[in-house]
Motif scaffolding. Sequence first.
Motif, PDB file in Angstrom:
ATOM      1  N   LEU A  15       9.548   4.884  11.159  1.00 22.75           N
ATOM      2  CA  LEU A  15       8.089   4.522  11.641  1.00 22.75           C
ATOM      3  C   LEU A  15       8.076   2.777  11.652  1.00 22.75           C
ATOM      4  N   LYS A  16       8.450   2.282  10.638  1.00 22.06           N
ATOM      5  CA  LYS A  16       8.439   0.794  10.734  1.00 22.06           C
ATOM      6  C   LYS A  16       9.135   0.002  12.002  1.00 22.06           C
ATOM      7  N   ARG A  17      10.070   0.510  12.253  1.00 20.33           N
ATOM      8  CA  ARG A  17      11.013   0.380  13.499  1.00 20.33           C
ATOM      9  C   ARG A  17      10.385   0.602  14.676  1.00 20.33           C
ATOM     10  N   ARG A  18       9.699   1.703  14.815  1.00 23.70           N
ATOM     11  CA  ARG A  18       8.709   1.780  15.926  1.00 23.70           C
ATOM     12  C   ARG A  18       7.540   1.148  16.124  1.00 23.70           C
ATOM     13  N   LEU A  19       6.940   0.926  15.011  1.00 21.62           N
ATOM     14  CA  LEU A  19       5.621   0.071  14.998  1.00 21.62           C
ATOM     15  C   LEU A  19       6.207  -1.427  15.535  1.00 21.62           C
ATOM     16  N   THR A  20       7.126  -2.166  14.934  1.00 21.32           N
ATOM     17  CA  THR A  20       7.622  -3.433  15.234  1.00 21.32           C
ATOM     18  C   THR A  20       8.096  -3.482  16.521  1.00 21.32           C
ATOM     19  N   ALA A  50       1.826  -5.348   9.320  1.00 19.13           N
ATOM     20  CA  ALA A  50       1.776  -5.188   7.839  1.00 19.13           C
ATOM     21  C   ALA A  50       0.457  -4.450   7.619  1.00 19.13           C
ATOM     22  N   ARG A  51      -0.547  -4.527   8.167  1.00 15.18           N
ATOM     23  CA  ARG A  51      -1.942  -3.697   7.881  1.00 15.18           C
ATOM     24  C   ARG A  51      -1.554  -2.391   8.217  1.00 15.18           C
ATOM     25  N   ARG A  52      -1.206  -1.946   9.192  1.00 13.85           N
ATOM     26  CA  ARG A  52      -0.803  -0.704   9.966  1.00 13.85           C
ATOM     27  C   ARG A  52      -0.056   0.144   9.148  1.00 13.85           C
ATOM     28  N   LEU A  53       1.108  -0.832   8.563  1.00 15.47           N
ATOM     29  CA  LEU A  53       2.082  -0.151   7.790  1.00 15.47           C
ATOM     30  C   LEU A  53       1.622   0.225   6.387  1.00 15.47           C
ATOM     31  N   GLU A  54       0.708  -0.357   5.681  1.00 19.20           N
ATOM     32  CA  GLU A  54      -0.004   0.017   4.536  1.00 19.20           C
ATOM     33  C   GLU A  54      -0.820   1.284   4.974  1.00 19.20           C
ATOM     34  N   THR A  55      -1.534   0.974   5.910  1.00 16.32           N
ATOM     35  CA  THR A  55      -2.265   2.248   6.297  1.00 16.32           C
ATOM     36  C   THR A  55      -1.419   3.467   6.233  1.00 16.32           C
ATOM     37  N   ALA A  56      -0.272   3.263   7.113  1.00 19.43           N
ATOM     38  CA  ALA A  56       0.885   4.589   7.309  1.00 19.43           C
ATOM     39  C   ALA A  56       1.121   5.123   6.100  1.00 19.43           C
ATOM     40  N   LYS A  57       1.499   4.209   5.022  1.00 16.76           N
ATOM     41  CA  LYS A  57       1.921   4.880   3.649  1.00 16.76           C
ATOM     42  C   LYS A  57       0.723   5.766   2.933  1.00 16.76           C
ATOM     43  N   VAL A  58      -0.550   5.462   3.177  1.00 18.18           N
ATOM     44  CA  VAL A  58      -1.734   6.287   2.800  1.00 18.18           C
ATOM     45  C   VAL A  58      -1.590   7.476   3.498  1.00 18.18           C
TER      46      VAL A  58
END
Length: 198
Positions: free
Chosen positions: A138-143, A154-162
């Motif tokens: 997911l991180k790879r796709r986002l970046t 970074a904000r979207r990854l924190e949101t994704a964890k939730v």
Amino acid sequence: MTEHTHAGRLIVLSGPTAVGKGTVEAKLRADHPEVWVSVSATTRAARPGEVNGVNYWFLSEEEFLRKEAAGEFLETAVVHGMAHYGTPLKPVEEHLAAGIPTILEIDLQGARRVRQRASELDLEVVYVFIAPPSFEELKRRLTGRGTETPEQQARRLETAKVELAAESEFDVTIVNDTVERAADELWSVIAEEYGLQS
């Protein structure tokens, strides 16, 4: 309350940011054009190339709030503190009543709002969670999209964890490892719901 008879249940598609919900849905629609995907209403201005009734229903704030007060939306949200977004209820009910496979692609908060409203409306819903193969992927796709600054990522990854932690709230989980396989699996869920050939 009016009696609703639905030939199938509404399919609510959700999942974390950057998981590829829209890509899976587009592949599904390409393979199965009989599937109807709900078009949201919004008060934001149309972007170049966007078509009213295709991308969104573009409404004035006054019109949106009037419809919201009249109970004409299945769910609504204010995004980024500015624009209103909502799912018009009547087309969803009409397509369900006609036995047309009906999908609503929405974020996690929207899925929760649908859950709250569905019981009031006697609306049957199947909640489908699109999951990444792993958080690293997911991180790879986002970046890899290159559309956001490092801070936004970074904000979207924190949101994704939730959002990932909410998977247990859903009826079905589909892992989006390949778009083709995920779209096929989604079709299997729809076919079973609507009594169609898988």
